[in-house]
Design an enzyme around this catalytic site. Structure first.
Site, PDB file in Angstrom:
ATOM      1  N   LYS A   1       0.838  -1.202   0.000  1.00 39.88           N
ATOM      2  CA  LYS A   1       0.000   0.000   0.000  1.00 39.88           C
ATOM      3  C   LYS A   1       0.872   1.251   0.000  1.00 39.88           C
ATOM      4  O   LYS A   1       1.922   1.292   0.641  1.00 39.88           O
ATOM      5  CB  LYS A   1      -0.911  -0.027   1.233  1.00 39.88           C
TER       6      LYS A   1
ATOM      7  N   SER B   1     -10.621   0.628   6.863  1.00 46.07           N
ATOM      8  CA  SER B   1      -9.963   0.790   5.564  1.00 46.07           C
ATOM      9  C   SER B   1      -9.551  -0.498   4.868  1.00 46.07           C
ATOM     10  O   SER B   1      -9.132  -0.468   3.717  1.00 46.07           O
ATOM     11  CB  SER B   1      -8.728   1.688   5.715  1.00 46.07           C
TER      12      SER B   1
ATOM     13  N   SER C   1      -9.489   2.956   2.907  1.00 46.92           N
ATOM     14  CA  SER C   1      -8.412   3.555   2.139  1.00 46.92           C
ATOM     15  C   SER C   1      -7.536   2.536   1.411  1.00 46.92           C
ATOM     16  O   SER C   1      -6.667   2.913   0.631  1.00 46.92           O
ATOM     17  CB  SER C   1      -7.523   4.387   3.075  1.00 46.92           C
TER      18      SER C   1
END
Length: 458
Positions: free
Chosen positions: A68, A167, A143
């Site tokens: 990520k 997220s 996210s």
């Protein structure tokens, strides 16, 4: 090759049927039309794959994955989802990246994330929006939207994400995946320890429970200096996915926790169907009241705003921050040090009361989201960041509760609409009982039909 699960790919590498280079080459040829990646590193990935020994300790040795774009990667651009960091290259890698590399996994690039991981949609200024492969007009969530889109579209077999308010679980529901947020302290946040509140943790996104568990085995463990850590599991998390959970007491509620919103029919139907499935599997399902008082929301929002304010732009680039980030940061900077300390203490007291209320139960069941994945841009409101924030709360009124309590939690893709959109349900377990939660999830998976489902264009 991408039809194989992550564990099947690892087994093929161990058997000499596939090489890490062949796997990397295969995935690098696949087109990213879902906004999954911000940066790809094909040369680096191929070099790492070629340098791997044939055998490793992890069942995922030789398996491709991704990092990520909130996680620092030495020598590779890391934007944190922000135009203010569009050209930033860290000098170090964090614990998550180092753990993935130590397990012999090969990361192909950095996955898309919103600015500093704050919103529950992934529409940054540094990359196209991340969309669910099941409908490219709709959000992949956030996210960890890029990580979820990558796994769901078959661009990597399994991926790491992070979760401070949902997220991992939000994009898992949007993309039809298993999304696992482990217990607080299960995965080290070394060396930055950027969340002094304890809301956020790394976790995993996968197509199967076993893959998610195996990825947790890669990431789990504490490092010297960690402020807290979960106790060591009895065995591996992968083994937990292979054993029966026993008969459990399951508490359930569907009333929204953090705001008032009319929940759409599909998430409620998924929740009802999951309740029936759990009863059919022999578990006791009990209706309960919401265990977290609504007064906890204001306290959570104080902490969330302060955490956003901690993510500052480089000097002279503050104007490149998104309106939502600026609005939240201003709210966070307006909080005094003593008031922040009081808010942390109050949030911990709310968490304690919730854990006491839930103590008689092994698992808690709720919907994951209040609606189907919304269209790209539906929540984002640059003209009115406060309205943007409220729209996010209405979309995901349950997930952040388990960040407050530190409980392990998973979104499971148990339901699909007639139009083919995935709908997740969320289960949460007692703190540090990640193994039991994984065992239950694997049992639900075996009784469901999500394994093998693939989106258009697979």
């Amino acid at each position: 090759m991408h039809d194989l699960t992550a564990l099947e790919q690892g087994a093929a590498v161990r058997a000499g049927e596939l090489s890490p280079v062949e796997l990397v080459e295969h995935y690098l040829t696949r087109s990213d039309d879902v906004g999954a990646f911000v940066t790809r590193v094909p040369e680096l990935a191929l070099a790492r794959a070629a340098a791997l020994p044939r055998h490793g300790l992890s069942p995922l040795h030789g398996v491709p994955t991704a990092i990520k774009d909130l996680n620092p990667t030495a020598g590779v651009r890391t934007t944190f989802g922000s135009a203010a960091y569009a050209d930033f290259v860290p000098e170090f890698s964090d614990n998550v990246t180092l753990s993935i590399e130590a397990a012999g996994m090969v990361w192909l690039g950095k996955t898309n994330t919103p600015e500093f991981g704050s919103p529950c949609y992934t529409e940054p200024d540094v990359a196209p929006p991340a969309v669910t492969p099941w409908d490219h007009t709709r959000t992949a969530g956030g996210s960890s939207g890029g990580a979820a889109a990558a796994v769901a579209a078959g661009l990597v077999p399994v991926a790491q994400g992070s979760d401070g308010g949902g997220s991992i679980r939000i994009p898992a529901s949007c993309c039809g995946l298993v999304g696992l947020k482990p217990s607080r302290g299960r995965i080290s946040a070394a060396p930055t320890y950027g969340d002094p509140v304890g809301l956020s943790t790394a976790g995993t996104l996968a197509r199967t429970v076993a893959d998610a568990a195996a990825m947790l085995d890669v990431l789990a463990g504490h490092r010297v200096g960690d402020p807290s850590w979960a106790p060591e599991p009895q065995g591996t998390f992968l083994n937990a996915a292979r054993r029966e959970p026993g008969r459990l007491r399951v508490a359930r509620f569907s009333a929204p926790v953090i705001t008032d919103v009319d929940v759409a029919p599909a998430p409620l139907q998924a929740w009802e169907d999951a309740s029936g499935l759990l009863e059919a599997l022999g578990h006791e399902v009990v209706d309960i009241e919401v265990p977290l008082d609504r007064s906890a929301v204001a306290v959570f929002e104080i902490c969330w705003a302060v955490l956003t304010a901690l993510s500052t732009a480089p000097a002279g680039r503050e104007h490149q921050l998104r309106p939502l980030t600026t609005w939240l940061s201003e709210k966070g900077r307006a909080v005094s040090g003593p008031d922040f300390g009081l808010a942390i203490g109050e949030m911990r007291r709310h968490a304690a009361l919730a854990l006491e209320a839930l103590a008689p139960y092994d698992v808690v069941l709720t919907p994951t989201l209040a609606s189907l994945p919304v269209e790209v841009g539906a929540m984002r409101d640059d003209e009115n960041p406060e309205a943007d924030f409220e729209a996010q709360k209405r979309f995901t009124p349950w997930t952040s509760a388990w960040n407050v309590t530190g409980m392990p939690s998973m979104s499971l893709p148990t339901h699909w609409t007639p139009e083919g959109l995935p709908v997740g349900v969320m289960i949460a377990g007692r703190p540090a009982e990640d193994e039991l939660l994984i065992s239950l999830a694997a049992q639900v998976e075996q009784a469901s039909d999500w394994v093998g489902r693939t989106p258009p264009g697979w």
